[in-house]
Each structure stands twice: as C-alpha cells, then as structure tokens.
Design a protein around this motif. Sequence first.
Motif, PDB file in Angstrom:
ATOM      1  N   PRO A  24      71.159 -43.423   6.739  1.00 17.92           N
ATOM      2  CA  PRO A  24      70.814 -44.336   7.837  1.00 17.92           C
ATOM      3  C   PRO A  24      69.742 -43.648   8.424  1.00 17.92           C
ATOM      4  CG  PRO A  24      72.464 -43.051   8.492  1.00 17.92           C
ATOM      5  CD  PRO A  24      72.505 -42.573   7.046  1.00 17.92           C
ATOM      6  N   ASP A  25      69.153 -42.526   8.169  1.00 14.58           N
ATOM      7  CA  ASP A  25      68.161 -42.225   9.124  1.00 14.58           C
ATOM      8  C   ASP A  25      66.892 -42.585   8.652  1.00 14.58           C
ATOM      9  OD1 ASP A  25      66.702 -39.550   7.529  1.00 14.58           O
ATOM     10  OD2 ASP A  25      68.765 -39.685   7.094  1.00 14.58           O
ATOM     11  N   VAL A  26      65.782 -42.814   9.723  1.00 10.16           N
ATOM     12  CA  VAL A  26      64.606 -43.674   9.253  1.00 10.16           C
ATOM     13  C   VAL A  26      63.589 -42.528   8.377  1.00 10.16           C
ATOM     14  CG1 VAL A  26      62.401 -44.304  10.528  1.00 10.16           C
ATOM     15  CG2 VAL A  26      64.612 -44.789  11.370  1.00 10.16           C
ATOM     16  N   ALA A  27      63.599 -41.368   8.528  1.00  8.99           N
ATOM     17  CA  ALA A  27      62.965 -40.217   7.887  1.00  8.99           C
ATOM     18  C   ALA A  27      63.037 -40.435   6.366  1.00  8.99           C
ATOM     19  CB  ALA A  27      63.349 -38.781   8.290  1.00  8.99           C
ATOM     20  N   SER A  28      64.181 -40.675   5.694  1.00  7.97           N
ATOM     21  CA  SER A  28      64.605 -40.589   4.270  1.00  7.97           C
ATOM     22  C   SER A  28      64.215 -42.081   4.041  1.00  7.97           C
ATOM     23  CB  SER A  28      66.035 -40.452   4.112  1.00  7.97           C
ATOM     24  OG  SER A  28      66.718 -41.488   4.738  1.00  7.97           O
ATOM     25  N   GLN A  29      64.096 -43.108   4.612  1.00  5.52           N
ATOM     26  CA  GLN A  29      63.589 -44.372   4.110  1.00  5.52           C
ATOM     27  C   GLN A  29      62.187 -44.501   4.113  1.00  5.52           C
ATOM     28  OE1 GLN A  29      65.529 -47.423   6.708  1.00  5.52           O
ATOM     29  NE2 GLN A  29      67.660 -46.772   6.119  1.00  5.52           N
ATOM     30  N   VAL A  30      61.447 -43.729   5.131  1.00  6.53           N
ATOM     31  CA  VAL A  30      60.152 -43.713   5.209  1.00  6.53           C
ATOM     32  C   VAL A  30      59.662 -42.716   4.069  1.00  6.53           C
ATOM     33  CG1 VAL A  30      58.111 -42.991   6.577  1.00  6.53           C
ATOM     34  CG2 VAL A  30      59.892 -44.140   7.572  1.00  6.53           C
ATOM     35  N   MET A  31      60.236 -41.922   3.821  1.00  2.00           N
ATOM     36  CA  MET A  31      59.965 -40.977   2.483  1.00  2.00           C
ATOM     37  C   MET A  31      59.908 -41.847   1.235  1.00  2.00           C
ATOM     38  SD  MET A  31      61.756 -37.164   2.093  1.00  2.00           S
ATOM     39  CE  MET A  31      61.494 -36.878   3.694  1.00  2.00           C
ATOM     40  N   MET A  32      60.805 -42.723   1.326  1.00  3.34           N
ATOM     41  CA  MET A  32      61.125 -43.456   0.061  1.00  3.34           C
ATOM     42  C   MET A  32      60.074 -44.784   0.082  1.00  3.34           C
ATOM     43  SD  MET A  32      62.254 -44.006  -3.027  1.00  3.34           S
ATOM     44  CE  MET A  32      62.157 -45.329  -4.205  1.00  3.34           C
ATOM     45  N   PHE A  33      59.680 -45.159   1.167  1.00  2.00           N
ATOM     46  CA  PHE A  33      58.886 -46.286   1.384  1.00  2.00           C
ATOM     47  C   PHE A  33      57.383 -46.114   1.041  1.00  2.00           C
ATOM     48  CE2 PHE A  33      55.786 -48.569   3.961  1.00  2.00           C
ATOM     49  CZ  PHE A  33      55.903 -49.825   3.471  1.00  2.00           C
ATOM     50  N   ALA A  87      55.885 -58.326  -0.685  1.00  2.00           N
ATOM     51  CA  ALA A  87      56.077 -56.909  -1.234  1.00  2.00           C
ATOM     52  C   ALA A  87      56.513 -55.789  -0.360  1.00  2.00           C
ATOM     53  CB  ALA A  87      54.652 -56.525  -2.073  1.00  2.00           C
ATOM     54  N   ILE A  88      55.923 -55.548   0.682  1.00  2.00           N
ATOM     55  CA  ILE A  88      56.484 -54.698   1.856  1.00  2.00           C
ATOM     56  C   ILE A  88      57.926 -55.130   2.169  1.00  2.00           C
ATOM     57  CG2 ILE A  88      56.013 -53.873   4.090  1.00  2.00           C
ATOM     58  CD1 ILE A  88      53.241 -54.430   3.849  1.00  2.00           C
ATOM     59  N   VAL A  89      58.308 -56.302   2.350  1.00  2.00           N
ATOM     60  CA  VAL A  89      59.828 -56.525   2.646  1.00  2.00           C
ATOM     61  C   VAL A  89      60.627 -56.071   1.552  1.00  2.00           C
ATOM     62  CG1 VAL A  89      61.355 -58.267   3.163  1.00  2.00           C
ATOM     63  CG2 VAL A  89      59.139 -58.397   4.358  1.00  2.00           C
ATOM     64  N   VAL A  90      60.113 -56.379   0.375  1.00  2.00           N
ATOM     65  CA  VAL A  90      60.917 -55.960  -0.955  1.00  2.00           C
ATOM     66  C   VAL A  90      61.138 -54.387  -1.040  1.00  2.00           C
ATOM     67  CG1 VAL A  90      60.951 -56.131  -3.416  1.00  2.00           C
ATOM     68  CG2 VAL A  90      60.657 -58.124  -2.108  1.00  2.00           C
ATOM     69  N   ILE A  91      60.087 -53.739  -0.888  1.00  2.00           N
ATOM     70  CA  ILE A  91      59.999 -52.297  -1.021  1.00  2.00           C
ATOM     71  C   ILE A  91      60.700 -51.786   0.214  1.00  2.00           C
ATOM     72  CG2 ILE A  91      58.552 -50.129  -0.705  1.00  2.00           C
ATOM     73  CD1 ILE A  91      56.185 -51.888  -1.871  1.00  2.00           C
ATOM     74  N   LEU A  92      60.685 -52.392   1.464  1.00  2.00           N
ATOM     75  CA  LEU A  92      61.663 -51.795   2.590  1.00  2.00           C
ATOM     76  C   LEU A  92      63.099 -52.008   2.063  1.00  2.00           C
ATOM     77  CD1 LEU A  92      59.678 -53.140   5.688  1.00  2.00           C
ATOM     78  CD2 LEU A  92      60.074 -50.725   5.093  1.00  2.00           C
ATOM     79  N   ILE A  93      63.613 -53.218   1.357  1.00  2.00           N
ATOM     80  CA  ILE A  93      64.721 -53.389   1.061  1.00  2.00           C
ATOM     81  C   ILE A  93      65.199 -52.413   0.015  1.00  2.00           C
ATOM     82  CG2 ILE A  93      66.625 -55.038   0.013  1.00  2.00           C
ATOM     83  CD1 ILE A  93      64.952 -57.191   1.279  1.00  2.00           C
ATOM     84  N   LEU A  94      64.336 -52.151  -1.040  1.00  2.00           N
ATOM     85  CA  LEU A  94      64.586 -51.210  -2.028  1.00  2.00           C
ATOM     86  C   LEU A  94      64.771 -49.935  -1.405  1.00  2.00           C
ATOM     87  CD1 LEU A  94      64.778 -51.041  -4.901  1.00  2.00           C
ATOM     88  CD2 LEU A  94      62.340 -50.697  -5.321  1.00  2.00           C
ATOM     89  N   SER A  95      63.964 -49.579  -0.558  1.00  2.00           N
ATOM     90  CA  SER A  95      63.997 -48.139   0.018  1.00  2.00           C
ATOM     91  C   SER A  95      65.348 -48.007   0.854  1.00  2.00           C
ATOM     92  CB  SER A  95      62.974 -47.913   1.005  1.00  2.00           C
ATOM     93  OG  SER A  95      61.512 -48.129   0.467  1.00  2.00           O
ATOM     94  N   GLY A  96      65.958 -49.074   1.213  1.00  2.00           N
ATOM     95  CA  GLY A  96      67.188 -49.000   1.976  1.00  2.00           C
ATOM     96  C   GLY A  96      68.276 -48.606   1.073  1.00  2.00           C
ATOM     97  N   ILE A  97      68.180 -49.456  -0.123  1.00  2.00           N
ATOM     98  CA  ILE A  97      69.028 -49.359  -1.341  1.00  2.00           C
ATOM     99  C   ILE A  97      69.143 -47.923  -1.783  1.00  2.00           C
ATOM    100  CG2 ILE A  97      70.036 -50.400  -3.357  1.00  2.00           C
ATOM    101  CD1 ILE A  97      68.894 -52.986  -2.525  1.00  2.00           C
ATOM    102  N   LEU A  98      67.933 -47.388  -2.311  1.00  2.00           N
ATOM    103  CA  LEU A  98      68.059 -46.219  -2.818  1.00  2.00           C
ATOM    104  C   LEU A  98      68.157 -44.978  -1.872  1.00  2.00           C
ATOM    105  CD1 LEU A  98      64.716 -46.803  -5.126  1.00  2.00           C
ATOM    106  CD2 LEU A  98      67.163 -46.970  -5.817  1.00  2.00           C
ATOM    107  N   THR A  99      67.997 -45.169  -0.858  1.00  2.00           N
ATOM    108  CA  THR A  99      68.311 -44.226   0.083  1.00  2.00           C
ATOM    109  C   THR A  99      69.407 -44.462   1.243  1.00  2.00           C
ATOM    110  OG1 THR A  99      66.470 -44.755   1.757  1.00  2.00           O
ATOM    111  CG2 THR A  99      66.044 -43.231   0.180  1.00  2.00           C
ATOM    112  N   PRO A 100      70.721 -44.161   0.843  1.00  2.00           N
ATOM    113  CA  PRO A 100      71.799 -44.788   1.651  1.00  2.00           C
ATOM    114  C   PRO A 100      71.949 -43.959   2.947  1.00  2.00           C
ATOM    115  CG  PRO A 100      72.666 -43.196  -0.056  1.00  2.00           C
ATOM    116  CD  PRO A 100      71.219 -43.659  -0.467  1.00  2.00           C
TER     117      PRO A 100
END
Length: 276
Positions: free
Chosen positions: A245-254, A230-243
């Motif tokens: 590239p900075d880590v801060a926005s992906q963490v904010m979604m994750f 589930a963590i892997v899927v959520i990480l992928i989904l976070s990358g898709i929903l937050t185009p």
Amino acid sequence: MALDQLNDNLFENEKEMSFFDHIDALRGHLFRSAIAIILMAVIAFVNKYILFDVILFGPTRIDFWTYRLLCDFSFRLTGTDAYCVKEMGFVLSNISMSGQFTQHIFIAFISGLIMSFPYVLWEFWRFIKPALNTKEKNYAKGLVFFSSMLFFAGILFGYFFLSPLSINFLGSYKVSELVSNEINLESYISFISTLTFATGLIFEMPILVYFLSKIGLIGSSWMRKNRRYAIVVILILSGILTPSPDVASQVMMFVPLYGLYELSIFVAKAVEKGKK
C-alpha cells in the motif's frame, strides 16, 4: 538460351512454398527452439544452489539488494528507518512429498525459457523472414536485439523491484497475531516466476506498438490524445502489480510503465515518418 535458363531458375527459387513445406519449416524451427530451451533448463537444473538459494530465495533475506536500497532511500528521504525491512514475516514450507522435486523441474524449465528467449525469437524471425519483402525486412531490423533487451529489462525490474516489495508485504501481512504465515513453496515459486515473467512481457509494449503502427491500428497522435487515459490505466496497473500500500512502491512501478508508453509514442511517430 542462358537468359531463359536464368529466368527459369529465378522463377523456381521465388515460387511460393506449399502448406506442408511451411509446416516442415516451422517444425524445424520449433524443434531447434525446444532443444535450446531444454539445454538451458538442464544447465539451470544442475546449478540448484544458484537457482534457488541465490536467485529465487534472495528476496526472502533482509540483506537483499532491493531492501538495502529501500532502507538507504528511507534515511535520505525521512531520516528514519520507516521503509527498512527489519524481518521477514513468513517461513517457507513444503507439504507435498514430491513438492520440492516438482518445483525444481518447473523453475528449471522457466529459467531455460528465459535464458533461451533471444534464440527462440531468432528462430521465429528466421521462419517469417522469407515471407517479407526487402522493405519489410529493413523495417524489422533489430527485432531480435531490441525485443530481447526489453524482455530482460522487464525480467530484471520484476525480480529486483516488484517481487521483493510484493513478497515482503504479502508475506508479512497478518489479519491477527494469532495467525502465522507459513508460505507453501509452490505458492512462493509460482508467485515470483509469474510476476517476473509477466513483467518481461509487459516491457515488450514498444515492439507491440511498432507493429500496430505499421498496420495502421494506432498512431502517435492517437496515443498523445489519450495520454490522460493511459496514465489512469497505468496507475491502476501499478496498484495491481504492487500490492504493497505504500506510495513508494507504486511510484516505482508507475515510472517505468509510463516511460514505456512515452517510448511507444516515439516509436509510432518514427513509423509514421518512415511511411511518409
């Protein structure tokens, strides 16, 4: 005699509705839901300044709440303005004769749908409630309230976090300095409304897990066992929903998505405990 008459009345009240009776009942609920959506859409339509200048076009200004929060975070974390939004790299334009009027109607309808969501959900609940027994009704208590709260939380998260970060990155991204970004109004409105509305639906995950647990399709032990996947899927989904590239926005979604997953485990466990 009186007892027989009472039994006949109870039998008459409890007998099942026919197919056409269900259709008539559903039509009434759908009609009232449509009226609520239209009324809210009209309210949104006449408040054009709030709808567009304040809400929709808010993420296009560098003084937007999210950008100021990100800039404060940048100074606290790095001591620099590395994450501060200094300018918006695009301008909005309209290339269709009826484009602005059409988008006005479209976003007013979406706004009406969002604002009337609790009432529409309540009408749906009124339609299915007679088919439930007392035990099932007790299980479904709070359905409208919690579903609405999760939906609005997702809407706010999508609007204040996902949309601004995505708009800033995609709007300012350039393959060459020779190319300027002139974003079509239809493209901008479609992007922000779709992303925000989809996030609201994603936040309904605990409600979905609740019903899947009730019918036995998933359980808390299965969800804990597959947490790593589930963590892997959520990480992928976070990358898709937050185009961005900075880590801060992906963490904010994750973080909120993973929090919803853990909350769903708790919900599934509560359902299992209730069954026992």
